[in-house]
Design an enzyme around this catalytic site. Sequence first.
Site, PDB file in Angstrom:
ATOM      1  N   ARG A   1      -2.815  14.285 -10.551  1.00  0.00           N
ATOM      2  CA  ARG A   1      -2.724  15.203 -11.703  1.00  0.00           C
ATOM      3  C   ARG A   1      -4.092  15.581 -12.248  1.00  0.00           C
ATOM      4  O   ARG A   1      -4.271  16.657 -12.806  1.00  0.00           O
ATOM      5  CB  ARG A   1      -1.897  14.548 -12.822  1.00  0.00           C
TER       6      ARG A   1
ATOM      7  N   ASP B   1       3.074  -2.745   5.095  1.00  0.00           N
ATOM      8  CA  ASP B   1       2.765  -4.095   4.637  1.00  0.00           C
ATOM      9  C   ASP B   1       1.418  -4.390   5.279  1.00  0.00           C
ATOM     10  O   ASP B   1       1.353  -4.606   6.496  1.00  0.00           O
ATOM     11  CB  ASP B   1       3.814  -5.107   5.113  1.00  0.00           C
ATOM     12  N   HIS B   2       0.351  -4.358   4.484  1.00  0.00           N
ATOM     13  CA  HIS B   2      -0.974  -4.368   5.102  1.00  0.00           C
ATOM     14  C   HIS B   2      -1.246  -5.658   5.881  1.00  0.00           C
ATOM     15  O   HIS B   2      -2.121  -5.695   6.728  1.00  0.00           O
ATOM     16  CB  HIS B   2      -2.081  -4.081   4.074  1.00  0.00           C
TER      17      HIS B   2
ATOM     18  N   HIS C   1       4.900 -10.237   2.593  1.00  0.00           N
ATOM     19  CA  HIS C   1       3.869 -10.729   3.512  1.00  0.00           C
ATOM     20  C   HIS C   1       4.279 -12.017   4.247  1.00  0.00           C
ATOM     21  O   HIS C   1       4.180 -12.106   5.467  1.00  0.00           O
ATOM     22  CB  HIS C   1       2.557 -11.002   2.757  1.00  0.00           C
TER      23      HIS C   1
ATOM     24  N   LYS D   1      -1.763 -18.505  -6.578  1.00  0.00           N
ATOM     25  CA  LYS D   1      -3.027 -18.003  -7.132  1.00  0.00           C
ATOM     26  C   LYS D   1      -3.790 -19.152  -7.777  1.00  0.00           C
ATOM     27  O   LYS D   1      -3.201 -20.154  -8.132  1.00  0.00           O
ATOM     28  CB  LYS D   1      -2.740 -16.917  -8.158  1.00  0.00           C
TER      29      LYS D   1
HETATM   30  P1  NAP Z   1      -3.421   3.642  -9.588  1.00  0.00           P
HETATM   31  O1  NAP Z   1      -4.838   3.226  -9.525  1.00  0.00           O
HETATM   32  O2  NAP Z   1      -2.687   3.546 -10.884  1.00  0.00           O
HETATM   33  O3  NAP Z   1      -3.364   5.159  -9.080  1.00  0.00           O
HETATM   34  C1  NAP Z   1      -2.205   5.929  -9.155  1.00  0.00           C
HETATM   35  C2  NAP Z   1      -2.507   7.302  -8.586  1.00  0.00           C
HETATM   36  O4  NAP Z   1      -1.353   8.115  -8.739  1.00  0.00           O
HETATM   37  C3  NAP Z   1      -3.645   8.025  -9.284  1.00  0.00           C
HETATM   38  O5  NAP Z   1      -4.359   8.789  -8.340  1.00  0.00           O
HETATM   39  C4  NAP Z   1      -2.903   8.939 -10.254  1.00  0.00           C
HETATM   40  O6  NAP Z   1      -3.734  10.013 -10.556  1.00  0.00           O
HETATM   41  C5  NAP Z   1      -1.701   9.330  -9.400  1.00  0.00           C
HETATM   42  N1  NAP Z   1      -0.560   9.781 -10.160  1.00  0.00           N
HETATM   43  C6  NAP Z   1       0.045   9.150 -11.203  1.00  0.00           C
HETATM   44  N2  NAP Z   1       1.076   9.888 -11.644  1.00  0.00           N
HETATM   45  C7  NAP Z   1       1.131  10.993 -10.861  1.00  0.00           C
HETATM   46  C8  NAP Z   1       1.966  12.125 -10.831  1.00  0.00           C
HETATM   47  N3  NAP Z   1       2.975  12.283 -11.690  1.00  0.00           N
HETATM   48  N4  NAP Z   1       1.739  13.060  -9.881  1.00  0.00           N
HETATM   49  C9  NAP Z   1       0.724  12.926  -9.007  1.00  0.00           C
HETATM   50  N5  NAP Z   1      -0.107  11.873  -8.985  1.00  0.00           N
HETATM   51  C10 NAP Z   1       0.097  10.914  -9.910  1.00  0.00           C
HETATM   52  O7  NAP Z   1      -2.528   2.879  -8.530  1.00  0.00           O
HETATM   53  P2  NAP Z   1      -3.005   2.228  -7.141  1.00  0.00           P
HETATM   54  O8  NAP Z   1      -3.483   0.861  -7.406  1.00  0.00           O
HETATM   55  O9  NAP Z   1      -3.898   3.175  -6.438  1.00  0.00           O
HETATM   56  O10 NAP Z   1      -1.619   2.074  -6.390  1.00  0.00           O
HETATM   57  C11 NAP Z   1      -0.973   3.145  -5.743  1.00  0.00           C
HETATM   58  C12 NAP Z   1       0.250   2.578  -5.006  1.00  0.00           C
HETATM   59  O11 NAP Z   1      -0.194   1.625  -4.050  1.00  0.00           O
HETATM   60  C13 NAP Z   1       1.228   1.839  -5.922  1.00  0.00           C
HETATM   61  O12 NAP Z   1       2.531   1.997  -5.392  1.00  0.00           O
HETATM   62  C14 NAP Z   1       0.804   0.377  -5.762  1.00  0.00           C
HETATM   63  O13 NAP Z   1       1.858  -0.520  -6.016  1.00  0.00           O
HETATM   64  C15 NAP Z   1       0.425   0.365  -4.299  1.00  0.00           C
HETATM   65  N6  NAP Z   1      -0.525  -0.695  -3.925  1.00  0.00           N
HETATM   66  C16 NAP Z   1      -1.766  -0.734  -4.464  1.00  0.00           C
HETATM   67  C17 NAP Z   1      -2.650  -1.731  -4.076  1.00  0.00           C
HETATM   68  C18 NAP Z   1      -4.049  -1.799  -4.621  1.00  0.00           C
HETATM   69  O14 NAP Z   1      -4.814  -2.638  -4.141  1.00  0.00           O
HETATM   70  N7  NAP Z   1      -4.429  -0.970  -5.561  1.00  0.00           N
HETATM   71  C19 NAP Z   1      -2.256  -2.696  -3.146  1.00  0.00           C
HETATM   72  C20 NAP Z   1      -0.979  -2.622  -2.604  1.00  0.00           C
HETATM   73  C21 NAP Z   1      -0.129  -1.615  -3.001  1.00  0.00           C
HETATM   74  P3  NAP Z   1      -3.552  10.944 -11.867  1.00  0.00           P
HETATM   75  O15 NAP Z   1      -3.449  10.045 -13.039  1.00  0.00           O
HETATM   76  O16 NAP Z   1      -4.770  11.783 -11.833  1.00  0.00           O
HETATM   77  O17 NAP Z   1      -2.318  11.732 -11.620  1.00  0.00           O
END
Ligand code: NAP
Length: 485
Positions: free
Chosen positions: A51, A178-179, A241, A332
Amino acid sequence: MVSRVIPVDTFDLVIFGGTGDLARRKILPGLFRRYCAGQMPRDARVIGAARTDMDSAGYRDFVRDAIEEFGGGRDCEDGTLDAFLKQMDYIPIDARGENGWPELAQHLPDSARVRAFYFSVAPGLFGDLAERLQLHGLADSDSRIVVEKPFGRDLETAKALNASLAEHFKESQIYRIDHYLGKETVQNLMAVRFGNTLFEPLWNAQYVDHIQITVSETVGVGGRGEYYDKSGAMRDMVQNHLMQLLCLIAMEPPAQFEPDAVRDEKLKVIRALDPVEPHHIVRGQYDASADAPDYRSAVNDPRSKTESFVAMKIGISNWRWAGIPFYLRTGKRMSTRYSEITVVYKARNHSIFDEQAGDHRNVLSIRLQPDEGITLGVTIKEPGPGGMRLVDVPLDMSFAEALGEDGGDPPDAYERLIMDVIRGNQTLFMRGDEVEAAWAWTDPIINGWTARGDVPKPYASNSAGPTDSEQLLARDGRAWREVNS
Ligand code: NAP
């Protein structure tokens, strides 16, 4: 040893959530490393979408910062990053809005290229994205979508997610990440088992006494407290995992190394898992240490009943494993960061040596992290003239040492998995029925805790978890492998 890098077909990859934490830390640096290695084609395009209002120049700055912070490739020559950034674009899109989709269509004119959409957003947006991709004619029958964990929080929500994706995409187009499955050593589990004649004949209840799987982290919940407290170790680690590791260790040999052949065998393992008795599970919550708060303070809930540690004894009711316990634990703020699978073989059924030779067993340890490798404990004679005393010594193979440079710096899991998406290979991704079966087994355990008002046992930070975890094995006359061994 020099690894062969085969470039993938050229592609358009749209990263929804392209400004998020996962994109910044894993997806974008991973793509850059594949670019440096010569695997990502020079005419592939990556389009970030979220967004936040930003143009492509702003996104390239964002990607540059991410790569500088989270690591480029070791094979990268000067100027490669600039060339890579030219292949990046950005389009502001709200997954629930209508703006941006026609612009995205303009960026994807050529349906002959592989087209993949990475849903790196909250799972609540998966259905919206899938629907709009179809509505705007952006996906064809060969397009792929990549979805992140958590895939549901129980069977019901996982089924609903599967159903919402299935309305718009076939199972063969859905890549559930699942990484852990992208880790080099995890794939090595299959190579070790099915690439050698040595192990497989002994891989069953006749020869194996028990198997341990430990995934131990030194970090606490950190900034993820709010999210973590709603899931806990069971949902966050075991259902996905550890379950995947268990499947790879316990499954029957697939007829071929092909996606559905492998996934069919994994599914059979999950379906053969016995329900877990409440007294075969230990839950824990970490206490404060000198430099870090306790779990409840970290999640800002003084009454939280969520577990940051779980240990359990599991049975598998099939021909190969009936009667053989699998002990799983993860936690943890443990004393050591390490992940290991240990196969403990049975004692000899007859000893030709006298009592002073002692009781010895072969132990096969597969280390997933750190220092990935395999150790086989072998019994030999203790040197010297003191008679026939036996001693266990390790046959130790560190992949880094054995494979040289390539073994020491394997591709990150995300690098491999994204390339597999482009190649159209689903072997290392979870199928919908696998995920549902895992939840069907997990749900009664979690529901039982809730119904009984179960409270996790406190455990000291920098330890091996609650003492009850030791008791779980001691009752069976066994012990965990030391966390720091
Ligand atoms: P995050 O940092 O909160 O990022 C979320 C992303 O989604 C941002 O780019 C946000 O950008 C975008 N977003 C939110 N609402 C949106 C909308 N309505 N339309 C379009 N884009 C939208 O989350 P994350 O950590 O990257 O995680 C992303 C996914 O990966 C989640 O399902 C999480 O459970 C999974 N995951 C993450 C990790 C990790 O290490 N981070 C590990 C395993 C799994 P805007 O606010 O600009 O829209």
